[in-house]
Motif scaffolding. Structure first.
Motif: not given
Ligand code: NI
Length: 164
Positions: A51, A88-89, A130, A134
């Motif tokens: 991310q 989610c960011l 989660h 990713h």
């Protein structure tokens, strides 16, 4: 310490399987500190290295009892099911009720290079699932059923295109 830019849906780094961390060293420690600062600033309860554009298998979390990190994590057991409104960011502004296991056992390497296991349920268990997703290039919309996922993708592409 630095707040890093967070990659959002459409960025290819979010849909690739990340590489194992080979060595826990000072450079990795700097990345961990920056990721914790970025997560707190966002604010979010978890953040995975892809991310912030880094192709490595680690994530940080903080569900209210202080930040921690998991390096090369794997989910070794999971049980139960529950639905929760999840965001989610990397997909900012969207939330969907997503079904996941309620209890998980995570095995990972700590910041000190030790192998550890941690049992978690409810919110922390969900964060572990989660964030591990990713690292495999899986975004939360992939956990929706087929029809919900089709609608979610249409809505995101329409609203992003419109600048909403
Ligand atoms: Ni996320």
């Amino acid at each position: 310490m630095a707040v890093l830019p967070i990659r959002t849906i459409g960025d290819q780094v979010l849909v690739r399987r990340a590489r194992d961390v080979a060595e826990v060293d000072g450079r990795l420690d700097q990345l961990i500190r920056d990721m914790i600062e970025t997560m707190h600033e966002a604010p979010g309860v978890g953040l995975a290295a892809p991310q912030v554009g880094v192709d490595l298998r680690l994530f940080v979390w903080d569900v209210g009892d202080g930040p921690d990190v998991a390096i090369n994590p794997t989910i070794v057991e999971s049980s139960g099911r529950w639905r929760y409104e999840e965001g989610c960011l990397s997909v900012p502004g969207y939330f969907w009720p997503i079904e996941r296991p309620r209890r998980v056992l995570l095995r990972y390497v700590t910041r000190d290079g030790e192998v550890a296991e941690r049992e978690a349920e409810d919110l922390l268990g969900r964060v572990f699932l989660h964030e591990t997703d990713h690292l495999d290039g899986v975004l939360l919309i992939e956990r929706l059923d087929d029809e919900e996922r089709r609608e979610a993708k249409q809505r995101i592409s329409r609203e992003r295109w419109l600048g909403a």
